[in-house]
Design a protein around this motif. Sequence first.
Motif, PDB file in Angstrom:
ATOM      1  N   THR A  85       0.525  -1.430   0.232  1.00  0.00           N
ATOM      2  CA  THR A  85       0.333   0.010   0.015  1.00  0.00           C
ATOM      3  C   THR A  85       0.807   1.243   0.438  1.00  0.00           C
ATOM      4  O   THR A  85       0.415   2.173  -1.034  1.00  0.00           O
ATOM      5  CB  THR A  85      -0.807   0.284   1.577  1.00  0.00           C
ATOM      6  OG1 THR A  85      -1.384  -1.081   0.931  1.00  0.00           O
ATOM      7  CG2 THR A  85      -1.820   0.873   1.557  1.00  0.00           C
ATOM      8  N   ARG A  86       2.220   1.295   0.594  1.00  0.00           N
ATOM      9  CA  ARG A  86       2.975   2.342   0.614  1.00  0.00           C
ATOM     10  C   ARG A  86       3.502   2.446  -0.884  1.00  0.00           C
ATOM     11  O   ARG A  86       3.632   3.887  -1.183  1.00  0.00           O
ATOM     12  CB  ARG A  86       3.918   2.413   2.206  1.00  0.00           C
ATOM     13  CG  ARG A  86       3.560   1.920   3.469  1.00  0.00           C
ATOM     14  CD  ARG A  86       2.354   3.268   3.997  1.00  0.00           C
ATOM     15  NE  ARG A  86       4.021   4.571   3.754  1.00  0.00           N
ATOM     16  CZ  ARG A  86       3.088   5.631   4.091  1.00  0.00           C
ATOM     17  NH1 ARG A  86       2.138   5.964   5.170  1.00  0.00           N
ATOM     18  NH2 ARG A  86       4.750   6.431   4.389  1.00  0.00           N
ATOM     19  N   LEU A  87       4.249   1.455  -0.853  1.00  0.00           N
ATOM     20  CA  LEU A  87       5.183   1.458  -2.693  1.00  0.00           C
ATOM     21  C   LEU A  87       4.161   1.704  -3.506  1.00  0.00           C
ATOM     22  O   LEU A  87       5.450   2.632  -4.207  1.00  0.00           O
ATOM     23  CB  LEU A  87       5.203  -0.101  -2.365  1.00  0.00           C
ATOM     24  CG  LEU A  87       6.705  -0.342  -3.295  1.00  0.00           C
ATOM     25  CD1 LEU A  87       7.872  -0.282  -3.268  1.00  0.00           C
ATOM     26  CD2 LEU A  87       6.272  -1.969  -3.516  1.00  0.00           C
ATOM     27  N   THR A  88       2.988   1.522  -3.165  1.00  0.00           N
ATOM     28  CA  THR A  88       2.468   2.422  -4.252  1.00  0.00           C
ATOM     29  C   THR A  88       1.726   3.455  -4.549  1.00  0.00           C
ATOM     30  O   THR A  88       1.017   4.324  -5.318  1.00  0.00           O
ATOM     31  CB  THR A  88       1.201   1.713  -4.679  1.00  0.00           C
ATOM     32  OG1 THR A  88       0.057   1.096  -3.784  1.00  0.00           O
ATOM     33  CG2 THR A  88       1.144  -0.361  -5.272  1.00  0.00           C
ATOM     34  N   ASN A  89       1.625   4.207  -3.516  1.00  0.00           N
ATOM     35  CA  ASN A  89       2.305   5.297  -3.151  1.00  0.00           C
ATOM     36  C   ASN A  89       0.380   5.849  -3.049  1.00  0.00           C
ATOM     37  O   ASN A  89      -0.555   6.595  -3.085  1.00  0.00           O
ATOM     38  CB  ASN A  89       2.225   6.304  -4.268  1.00  0.00           C
ATOM     39  CG  ASN A  89       2.357   7.898  -4.097  1.00  0.00           C
ATOM     40  OD1 ASN A  89       2.714   8.222  -2.586  1.00  0.00           O
ATOM     41  ND2 ASN A  89       2.406   8.539  -4.529  1.00  0.00           N
TER      42      ASN A  89
ATOM     43  N   GLN B 138      -6.230   1.857  -6.207  1.00  0.00           N
ATOM     44  CA  GLN B 138      -7.185   0.447  -7.514  1.00  0.00           C
ATOM     45  C   GLN B 138      -5.277  -0.272  -8.052  1.00  0.00           C
ATOM     46  O   GLN B 138      -5.704  -1.164  -7.741  1.00  0.00           O
ATOM     47  CB  GLN B 138      -7.336   2.171  -8.175  1.00  0.00           C
ATOM     48  CG  GLN B 138      -8.261   0.992  -9.653  1.00  0.00           C
ATOM     49  CD  GLN B 138      -9.780   0.408  -9.943  1.00  0.00           C
ATOM     50  OE1 GLN B 138     -10.007   1.231  -8.401  1.00  0.00           O
ATOM     51  NE2 GLN B 138     -10.246  -0.360 -10.000  1.00  0.00           N
ATOM     52  N   GLN B 139      -4.531   0.703  -8.298  1.00  0.00           N
ATOM     53  CA  GLN B 139      -3.354  -0.307  -8.534  1.00  0.00           C
ATOM     54  C   GLN B 139      -2.569  -0.929  -7.713  1.00  0.00           C
ATOM     55  O   GLN B 139      -2.223  -2.517  -7.961  1.00  0.00           O
ATOM     56  CB  GLN B 139      -2.177   0.705  -8.659  1.00  0.00           C
ATOM     57  CG  GLN B 139      -0.397   0.538  -9.402  1.00  0.00           C
ATOM     58  CD  GLN B 139      -0.205   1.169  -9.769  1.00  0.00           C
ATOM     59  OE1 GLN B 139       1.081   1.283  -8.951  1.00  0.00           O
ATOM     60  NE2 GLN B 139       0.549   1.788 -10.662  1.00  0.00           N
ATOM     61  N   ALA B 140      -2.755  -0.678  -6.304  1.00  0.00           N
ATOM     62  CA  ALA B 140      -2.463  -2.186  -4.775  1.00  0.00           C
ATOM     63  C   ALA B 140      -2.822  -3.483  -5.892  1.00  0.00           C
ATOM     64  O   ALA B 140      -2.810  -4.179  -5.521  1.00  0.00           O
ATOM     65  CB  ALA B 140      -2.203  -0.895  -3.881  1.00  0.00           C
ATOM     66  N   LEU B 141      -4.644  -2.818  -5.580  1.00  0.00           N
ATOM     67  CA  LEU B 141      -5.669  -4.076  -5.473  1.00  0.00           C
ATOM     68  C   LEU B 141      -5.450  -4.826  -7.424  1.00  0.00           C
ATOM     69  O   LEU B 141      -5.025  -6.340  -6.192  1.00  0.00           O
ATOM     70  CB  LEU B 141      -6.823  -3.275  -5.545  1.00  0.00           C
ATOM     71  CG  LEU B 141      -8.278  -4.825  -5.254  1.00  0.00           C
ATOM     72  CD1 LEU B 141      -7.657  -5.777  -4.677  1.00  0.00           C
ATOM     73  CD2 LEU B 141      -9.352  -4.078  -5.963  1.00  0.00           C
TER      74      LEU B 141
ATOM     75  N   ILE C  69       7.707  -1.455 -13.074  1.00  0.00           N
ATOM     76  CA  ILE C  69       8.751  -2.530 -12.878  1.00  0.00           C
ATOM     77  C   ILE C  69      10.127  -1.491 -11.829  1.00  0.00           C
ATOM     78  O   ILE C  69      10.329  -3.036 -10.833  1.00  0.00           O
ATOM     79  CB  ILE C  69       9.143  -3.258 -14.003  1.00  0.00           C
ATOM     80  CG1 ILE C  69       7.912  -3.603 -14.513  1.00  0.00           C
ATOM     81  CG2 ILE C  69       9.983  -3.858 -13.852  1.00  0.00           C
ATOM     82  CD1 ILE C  69       7.921  -4.490 -16.559  1.00  0.00           C
ATOM     83  N   GLU C  70      10.107  -1.239 -12.203  1.00  0.00           N
ATOM     84  CA  GLU C  70      11.035   0.045 -11.486  1.00  0.00           C
ATOM     85  C   GLU C  70      10.788  -0.047 -10.003  1.00  0.00           C
ATOM     86  O   GLU C  70      12.107  -0.275  -9.124  1.00  0.00           O
ATOM     87  CB  GLU C  70      12.000   0.661 -12.158  1.00  0.00           C
ATOM     88  CG  GLU C  70      13.185   1.470 -11.808  1.00  0.00           C
ATOM     89  CD  GLU C  70      14.470   0.419 -11.541  1.00  0.00           C
ATOM     90  OE1 GLU C  70      15.405   0.369 -10.946  1.00  0.00           O
ATOM     91  OE2 GLU C  70      14.650  -0.269 -13.346  1.00  0.00           O
ATOM     92  N   ALA C  71       9.575   0.487  -9.849  1.00  0.00           N
ATOM     93  CA  ALA C  71       9.412   0.982  -8.708  1.00  0.00           C
ATOM     94  C   ALA C  71       9.400  -0.419  -7.297  1.00  0.00           C
ATOM     95  O   ALA C  71       8.929  -0.397  -6.668  1.00  0.00           O
ATOM     96  CB  ALA C  71       8.193   1.677  -8.925  1.00  0.00           C
TER      97      ALA C  71
ATOM     98  N   GLY D  46      12.451  -0.864   0.828  1.00  0.00           N
ATOM     99  CA  GLY D  46      13.405  -0.830   1.672  1.00  0.00           C
ATOM    100  C   GLY D  46      12.405   0.393   2.542  1.00  0.00           C
ATOM    101  O   GLY D  46      12.077   0.132   4.006  1.00  0.00           O
ATOM    102  N   ASP D  47      11.627   1.373   2.254  1.00  0.00           N
ATOM    103  CA  ASP D  47      10.725   2.219   2.896  1.00  0.00           C
ATOM    104  C   ASP D  47       9.754   1.826   3.121  1.00  0.00           C
ATOM    105  O   ASP D  47       9.378   1.924   4.519  1.00  0.00           O
ATOM    106  CB  ASP D  47      11.263   3.695   1.974  1.00  0.00           C
ATOM    107  CG  ASP D  47      12.422   4.214   2.400  1.00  0.00           C
ATOM    108  OD1 ASP D  47      13.233   3.563   2.463  1.00  0.00           O
ATOM    109  OD2 ASP D  47      12.977   4.588   1.234  1.00  0.00           O
ATOM    110  N   ALA D  48       9.038   1.522   2.431  1.00  0.00           N
ATOM    111  CA  ALA D  48       7.967   0.381   3.634  1.00  0.00           C
ATOM    112  C   ALA D  48       8.100  -0.230   3.360  1.00  0.00           C
ATOM    113  O   ALA D  48       6.788  -0.365   4.400  1.00  0.00           O
ATOM    114  CB  ALA D  48       7.588   0.130   1.558  1.00  0.00           C
ATOM    115  N   MET D  49       8.481  -0.910   3.676  1.00  0.00           N
ATOM    116  CA  MET D  49       8.279  -1.887   5.044  1.00  0.00           C
ATOM    117  C   MET D  49       9.346  -2.332   6.084  1.00  0.00           C
ATOM    118  O   MET D  49       9.369  -1.902   6.823  1.00  0.00           O
ATOM    119  CB  MET D  49       9.436  -3.437   4.700  1.00  0.00           C
ATOM    120  CG  MET D  49       9.056  -3.776   2.954  1.00  0.00           C
ATOM    121  SD  MET D  49      10.433  -5.470   2.524  1.00  0.00           S
ATOM    122  CE  MET D  49      10.257  -6.371   3.891  1.00  0.00           C
TER     123      MET D  49
END
Length: 374
Positions: free
Chosen positions: A12-16, A20-23, A54-56, A61-64
Amino acid sequence: MNQEIFYAMALTRLTNFNFQQALELYRAAGSAQNLYEHRNEIGDIIEGCTPRLIEALKDWGDAMKRAETEMKYMEELRIQAFSLMDDDYPQRLQECPDAPLVLYYKGHADLNQQKIISIVGTRHMTRYGEDIIRKFVRELHEMCPQVLIVSGLAYGVDVCAHKQALEQGYDTLAVLAHGLDQIYPYHHRDVAAKIVEHGGLLTEFMTLTNADKPNFVRRNRIVAGCSDATIVIESASKGGSLITAEIAQSYDRAVFAFPGNIGLPYSEGCNHLIRDNGAALITSAEDFVNAMGWQHDVIRQQALAEGIERQLFPDLSDDEQKIVSLLQQTNDLQLNILSVKSGISIGQLTAILFQLEMKGVVKPFAGGMYHLLM
């Protein structure tokens, strides 16, 4: 805390917070943990990923780290978390195309109980609206004593619905537009404390998330998605409750509105909903119960009050009884979940459910959901 919830929090954090994109990513990969484990070859398991995405997805690291911090908060504040595929996740919401990956919860209510409704409306509730809520909730409890009432803890209709639910002995669920480390509005902190004991507080937002304006619209989709029906009681011509009603319609959920006096500002929204076929007109709890097909609860309550013992179901086969028992434990289950829990193949289960439908024991709903008629 299981690993899947941890990775779903991080995703959820990684997809900012693009929910919708995370789901979409979650469903394409099968799990958040699977996404993490294949982060360096994500293009191989998910078709159509852009080079930027793909790169994102390579650097978690930060999200975890944020997910680890959140888990510490959760332990301190006694917050539960449900990922999308958990049994405790609201199954009605699970069907929605923009369901949150993770929900944070503080309370005791069953989020998958047999009957769930949301009551929404203006923050500028009038005496007329207050009287409607009081009468509706009281009469509904007389006919259907097991209903979870959902709202958003806002001023006006929301908090009145929560208070009346508590007064009648209903569990009530408040869906928040911020993290569970705060209560907004602060004035409702005492009501929120009672709700935790007789219902629950639910949000998709981590702690340290403020009640920013966009979060209220996101909150509204959870209010609509958790419920069988949304009832609008007083609204101006524009407002959050109309957004909730529109979202509920998009989810193929029932929407109802109480009419108001022509020309009064906080009656316009409900009257326009009814005029434009955005909501069915109701004037009482009886209207609502009849429209929802919940009359069997009324009959059952009358029978219990008169001390009459009734056989709820006709003679059932062993497999039919197994399905009925599962639905008695947790009503409104999807076909695939029933198959897993019963150990009966989808093909055989479909035939059994058809027989139960013919006997008037179950009723099918959209999304492969089956409802036990009790």
